[in-house]
Scaffold this motif. Structure first.
Motif, short mmCIF file in Angstrom:
data_model
loop_
_atom_site.label_atom_id
_atom_site.label_comp_id
_atom_site.label_asym_id
_atom_site.label_seq_id
_atom_site.Cartn_x
_atom_site.Cartn_y
_atom_site.Cartn_z
N MET A 90 3.10 -7.45 1.63
CA MET A 90 1.91 -7.26 2.46
C MET A 90 1.65 -5.77 2.62
N THR A 91 0.52 -5.43 3.21
CA THR A 91 0.26 -4.02 3.52
C THR A 91 1.02 -3.64 4.79
N ARG B 2 -3.35 -12.51 2.33
CA ARG B 2 -3.02 -11.15 2.78
C ARG B 2 -1.52 -10.91 2.79
N ASP C 163 -0.84 -4.79 7.91
CA ASP C 163 -0.68 -6.22 8.21
C ASP C 163 0.69 -6.50 8.82
N SER D 265 -4.70 -16.84 3.68
CA SER D 265 -5.80 -16.07 3.10
C SER D 265 -5.33 -15.15 1.97
N ASP E 99 0.81 -1.22 0.00
CA ASP E 99 0.00 0.00 0.00
C ASP E 99 0.85 1.27 0.00
N ALA F 64 -2.74 -15.19 7.78
CA ALA F 64 -2.60 -14.12 6.79
C ALA F 64 -2.04 -14.67 5.47
N TRP F 65 -1.08 -15.57 5.57
CA TRP F 65 -0.49 -16.18 4.38
C TRP F 65 -1.52 -17.06 3.67
#
Length: 115
Positions: free
Chosen positions: A75-76, A98, A79, A96, A41, A93-94
């Protein structure tokens, strides 16, 4: 949205915790590999090295990683901060999507203990 400074602080916090890790985590962190962490991001990449059980953040560059590191994360910023603070579990997170983790097969096998 996390700032570049908050992301760098989170990476420094993670780097500071690895030398105190035990067992399988310490063994997984004992790799000697180049690293990149692309904060999607903010479109910034932190580059460094995993060596002797520590993470050394060496540089920050705008955009995606300029060179292909042996272990690559994306990642963001939010996160990253949440994972380091313990509010987001890396494996979930991995799983899914993200967080993206790319590495050689042997490295992934060793790194799974960190998940």
């Amino acid at each position: 949205m996390a700032t570049i400074e908050e992301c760098r602080s989170a990476l420094d916090k993670l780097a500071g915790s690895l030398p105190h890790a035990n067992g399988a985590v310490r063994g997984a962190a004992a790799l000697d590999r180049t690293l990149s962490c692309h904060i999607t991001d903010l479109d910034v990449t932190f580059t460094g090295r995993l060596t002797d059980g520590r993470i050394e953040v060496l540089d920050r560059v705008d955009g995606p990683p300029p060179e292909r590191a042996e272990i690559r994360l994306a990642m963001t910023g939010d996160d990253l901060v949440a994972m380091v603070d313990g509010d987001l579990h890396f494996a979930r997170a991995w799983g899914s999507g993200r967080v993206r983790l790319e590495a050689g097969f042997r490295d992934l096998l060793r790194l799974r203990s960190l998940l």
